[in-house]
Motif scaffolding. Sequence first.
Motif, PDB file in Angstrom:
ATOM      1  N   VAL A 205       3.855   4.320 -10.304  1.00 19.89           N
ATOM      2  CA  VAL A 205       3.918   4.432  -8.860  1.00 19.89           C
ATOM      3  C   VAL A 205       2.990   2.887  -8.503  1.00 19.89           C
ATOM      4  CG1 VAL A 205       2.869   5.222  -7.111  1.00 19.89           C
ATOM      5  CG2 VAL A 205       4.386   6.151  -8.622  1.00 19.89           C
ATOM      6  N   GLU A 206       1.343   2.860  -9.550  1.00 18.31           N
ATOM      7  CA  GLU A 206       0.333   1.944  -8.984  1.00 18.31           C
ATOM      8  C   GLU A 206       0.313   0.857  -8.931  1.00 18.31           C
ATOM      9  OE1 GLU A 206      -3.276   1.729  -7.399  1.00 18.31           O
ATOM     10  OE2 GLU A 206      -2.181   3.934  -7.888  1.00 18.31           O
ATOM     11  N   SER A 207       1.295   0.404 -10.076  1.00 16.43           N
ATOM     12  CA  SER A 207       1.858  -1.152 -10.643  1.00 16.43           C
ATOM     13  C   SER A 207       2.931  -0.927  -9.270  1.00 16.43           C
ATOM     14  CB  SER A 207       2.436  -1.109 -11.988  1.00 16.43           C
ATOM     15  OG  SER A 207       1.956  -0.993 -12.824  1.00 16.43           O
ATOM     16  N   ASN A 208       3.346  -0.756  -8.416  1.00 18.36           N
ATOM     17  CA  ASN A 208       4.231  -0.952  -7.387  1.00 18.36           C
ATOM     18  C   ASN A 208       2.928  -1.199  -5.945  1.00 18.36           C
ATOM     19  OD1 ASN A 208       6.775  -0.965  -7.872  1.00 18.36           O
ATOM     20  ND2 ASN A 208       6.839   1.131  -8.937  1.00 18.36           N
ATOM     21  N   LEU A 209       2.294  -0.020  -6.282  1.00 20.52           N
ATOM     22  CA  LEU A 209       1.435  -0.173  -5.106  1.00 20.52           C
ATOM     23  C   LEU A 209       0.491  -1.508  -5.271  1.00 20.52           C
ATOM     24  CD1 LEU A 209       0.356   0.730  -1.892  1.00 20.52           C
ATOM     25  CD2 LEU A 209      -1.521   1.978  -3.834  1.00 20.52           C
ATOM     26  N   LEU A 210       0.222  -1.480  -6.025  1.00 20.01           N
ATOM     27  CA  LEU A 210      -0.480  -3.528  -6.843  1.00 20.01           C
ATOM     28  C   LEU A 210      -0.055  -4.597  -6.857  1.00 20.01           C
ATOM     29  CD1 LEU A 210      -2.547  -2.092  -9.648  1.00 20.01           C
ATOM     30  CD2 LEU A 210      -3.520  -2.119  -7.334  1.00 20.01           C
ATOM     31  N   ALA A 211       1.481  -4.569  -7.031  1.00 15.00           N
ATOM     32  CA  ALA A 211       2.607  -5.262  -6.712  1.00 15.00           C
ATOM     33  C   ALA A 211       2.178  -5.726  -4.999  1.00 15.00           C
ATOM     34  CB  ALA A 211       3.991  -5.656  -7.337  1.00 15.00           C
ATOM     35  N   ILE A 212       2.190  -4.991  -3.961  1.00 18.40           N
ATOM     36  CA  ILE A 212       2.058  -5.430  -2.744  1.00 18.40           C
ATOM     37  C   ILE A 212       0.625  -6.295  -2.375  1.00 18.40           C
ATOM     38  CG2 ILE A 212       2.181  -4.138  -0.117  1.00 18.40           C
ATOM     39  CD1 ILE A 212       3.211  -1.473  -1.050  1.00 18.40           C
ATOM     40  N   PRO A 213       0.855  -7.328  -1.924  1.00 21.68           N
ATOM     41  CA  PRO A 213      -0.397  -8.310  -1.267  1.00 21.68           C
ATOM     42  C   PRO A 213      -0.989  -6.968  -0.521  1.00 21.68           C
ATOM     43  CG  PRO A 213       1.833  -9.449  -0.373  1.00 21.68           C
ATOM     44  CD  PRO A 213       2.350  -8.105  -1.051  1.00 21.68           C
ATOM     45  N   ARG A 214      -2.508  -8.306  -0.773  1.00 21.69           N
ATOM     46  CA  ARG A 214      -3.336  -6.949  -0.735  1.00 21.69           C
ATOM     47  C   ARG A 214      -3.742  -6.433   0.714  1.00 21.69           C
ATOM     48  NH1 ARG A 214      -8.587  -8.294   1.306  1.00 21.69           N
ATOM     49  NH2 ARG A 214      -7.618 -10.723   1.619  1.00 21.69           N
ATOM     50  N   LYS A 215      -3.228  -7.641   2.050  1.00 20.65           N
ATOM     51  CA  LYS A 215      -3.829  -6.519   3.498  1.00 20.65           C
ATOM     52  C   LYS A 215      -2.701  -6.309   3.649  1.00 20.65           C
ATOM     53  CE  LYS A 215      -5.518 -11.131   5.085  1.00 20.65           C
ATOM     54  NZ  LYS A 215      -5.941 -12.614   6.373  1.00 20.65           N
ATOM     55  N   GLN A 216      -1.278  -6.280   3.158  1.00 19.58           N
ATOM     56  CA  GLN A 216      -0.880  -4.900   3.220  1.00 19.58           C
ATOM     57  C   GLN A 216      -0.859  -3.941   2.522  1.00 19.58           C
ATOM     58  OE1 GLN A 216       1.698  -5.242   5.760  1.00 19.58           O
ATOM     59  NE2 GLN A 216       2.505  -3.332   5.253  1.00 19.58           N
ATOM     60  N   ARG A 217      -1.529  -3.800   1.332  1.00 16.67           N
ATOM     61  CA  ARG A 217      -1.492  -2.848   0.225  1.00 16.67           C
ATOM     62  C   ARG A 217      -2.489  -1.852   1.329  1.00 16.67           C
ATOM     63  NH1 ARG A 217      -2.997  -5.188  -3.232  1.00 16.67           N
ATOM     64  NH2 ARG A 217      -4.865  -5.020  -4.501  1.00 16.67           N
ATOM     65  N   ALA A 218      -3.878  -2.514   1.795  1.00 21.07           N
ATOM     66  CA  ALA A 218      -4.610  -2.195   3.002  1.00 21.07           C
ATOM     67  C   ALA A 218      -4.137  -1.278   2.987  1.00 21.07           C
ATOM     68  CB  ALA A 218      -5.568  -2.610   2.702  1.00 21.07           C
ATOM     69  N   VAL A 219      -2.891  -1.856   4.129  1.00 15.67           N
ATOM     70  CA  VAL A 219      -2.079  -1.046   5.673  1.00 15.67           C
ATOM     71  C   VAL A 219      -1.417   0.393   4.833  1.00 15.67           C
ATOM     72  CG1 VAL A 219      -0.371  -1.504   7.109  1.00 15.67           C
ATOM     73  CG2 VAL A 219      -1.911  -3.244   6.497  1.00 15.67           C
ATOM     74  N   VAL A 220      -0.844   0.373   3.509  1.00 21.68           N
ATOM     75  CA  VAL A 220      -0.394   1.424   3.379  1.00 21.68           C
ATOM     76  C   VAL A 220      -0.722   2.307   2.767  1.00 21.68           C
ATOM     77  CG1 VAL A 220       1.184   2.019   0.636  1.00 21.68           C
ATOM     78  CG2 VAL A 220       1.947  -0.461   2.177  1.00 21.68           C
ATOM     79  N   ARG A 221      -2.449   1.882   1.974  1.00 19.58           N
ATOM     80  CA  ARG A 221      -3.269   3.419   2.000  1.00 19.58           C
ATOM     81  C   ARG A 221      -3.815   3.559   3.086  1.00 19.58           C
ATOM     82  NH1 ARG A 221      -4.703   2.290  -3.587  1.00 19.58           N
ATOM     83  NH2 ARG A 221      -4.861   0.198  -4.757  1.00 19.58           N
ATOM     84  N   LYS A 222      -4.378   2.972   4.004  1.00 22.48           N
ATOM     85  CA  LYS A 222      -4.641   3.512   5.203  1.00 22.48           C
ATOM     86  C   LYS A 222      -3.571   4.402   5.614  1.00 22.48           C
ATOM     87  CE  LYS A 222      -6.413   2.503  10.015  1.00 22.48           C
ATOM     88  NZ  LYS A 222      -6.573   1.450  10.465  1.00 22.48           N
ATOM     89  N   ALA A 223      -1.947   4.637   5.784  1.00 24.69           N
ATOM     90  CA  ALA A 223      -1.471   4.948   5.901  1.00 24.69           C
ATOM     91  C   ALA A 223      -0.693   6.473   5.288  1.00 24.69           C
ATOM     92  CB  ALA A 223       0.389   4.263   6.464  1.00 24.69           C
ATOM     93  N   ILE A 224      -1.380   6.600   4.020  1.00 26.36           N
ATOM     94  CA  ILE A 224      -1.551   7.351   2.793  1.00 26.36           C
ATOM     95  C   ILE A 224      -2.312   8.718   2.873  1.00 26.36           C
ATOM     96  CG2 ILE A 224      -2.020   7.494   0.720  1.00 26.36           C
ATOM     97  CD1 ILE A 224       0.282   5.375  -0.511  1.00 26.36           C
ATOM     98  N   LYS A 225      -3.537   7.788   3.645  1.00 26.84           N
ATOM     99  CA  LYS A 225      -4.351   8.692   3.675  1.00 26.84           C
ATOM    100  C   LYS A 225      -4.587   9.231   5.381  1.00 26.84           C
ATOM    101  CE  LYS A 225      -7.541   6.482   0.833  1.00 26.84           C
ATOM    102  NZ  LYS A 225      -8.848   5.609   0.085  1.00 26.84           N
ATOM    103  N   SER A 226      -3.304   8.644   6.328  1.00 26.02           N
ATOM    104  CA  SER A 226      -3.198   9.410   7.444  1.00 26.02           C
ATOM    105  C   SER A 226      -3.326  10.445   8.022  1.00 26.02           C
ATOM    106  CB  SER A 226      -2.895   8.277   8.524  1.00 26.02           C
ATOM    107  OG  SER A 226      -1.773   8.600   7.757  1.00 26.02           O
TER     108      SER A 226
END
Length: 340
Positions: free
Chosen positions: A140-161
């Motif tokens: 799972v973590e490798s799939n998250l890291l495979a997302i480009p940095r800016k979009q990964r930040a959007v995903v992380r924010k959504a996960i925490k919302s």
Amino acid sequence: MYEVKRLAAGDEKRWDDFVRNHAEATFYHLSAWQAVIGTHLRHPTDYLYVEQGGRIEGILPLARVKSRLFGDALISLPFLVYGGPIGNGDESVEALIEYAKSLAEELGVDYLELRNRRPLTDWPTKDNYVTFRRATEPDVESNLLAIPRKQRAVVRKAIKSGLVAELDERTDRLYDILSECKRNLGTPFFSRKYLSFIKDTFGDDCEILTVLHDGDVLTSVMSFRFRDEILPYYGGGGIAARRFGANDFMYWKVLENACERGVALFDFGRSRKGTGPYNFKKYWGFEPEQLSYEFYLVKSKELPQTDPSSGKYRKFIDAWSRLPLPVARIIGPPLARLLG
């Protein structure tokens, strides 16, 4: 020389065994789509195959859609992103294509369209569609890291919302939010029964994930499972989805769940070049793969103009997006079944 035959009742397992074991086959080649397109949407179908020694060597599913808006077409396959002939060798594919050409001429359609993932003929093509496919990472973590940095930040924010993802056995919540989303985009959509029919037809190979915030549905998506692939297909969200990053969260949960089940490939599906969905998928780090939609012209003198972004359809789209939702849900399905 191959003899082309039509799929008959009782032969579906042979057809599907071929599909599940052919490297170029897709979920949309499965025989059950004949019931979806032919029985539920009421379009004539011809599911063609060739065999040798009692074994299927190639297939070509076709359906005919007649529309005042887009003409009379024989397509493999309408409403779906892939189709086209597949076979064990060029000879079987060529036999199916030649038969399809003859059938198109016999029926007197405007054109025959093959929705291929790679070029198969020298016919005129449309190059405005691409697909996005990528191998998943092993954890799972490798799939998250495979997302480009800016979009990964959007995903992380959504996960925490505070969003919650639930798997649905029924299609009610999917239909409610998706029909609203399509109305907002100015696109007629199918009936509630259409989504239920697909779910009932494909069973466990059809998965619905719905995202909520404080009990309110924000987004929902229907994905298909095929071999070691996951294919999100019918998905959308309401106006509030963007505020919470719900679409990003939704696709992340589909990817996360697929990774945990050992799914090897994520098929993000088709998009037109230069559109919002095209850019969205690129932000996720997916590279576009050119699709080859090939046309054999019968009555038509030129390629059909079906781009919804063209001025020809702009007024219709704008007007549709302003319809009251109950009205769009009533008059939309008869139109959606003609769009192909």
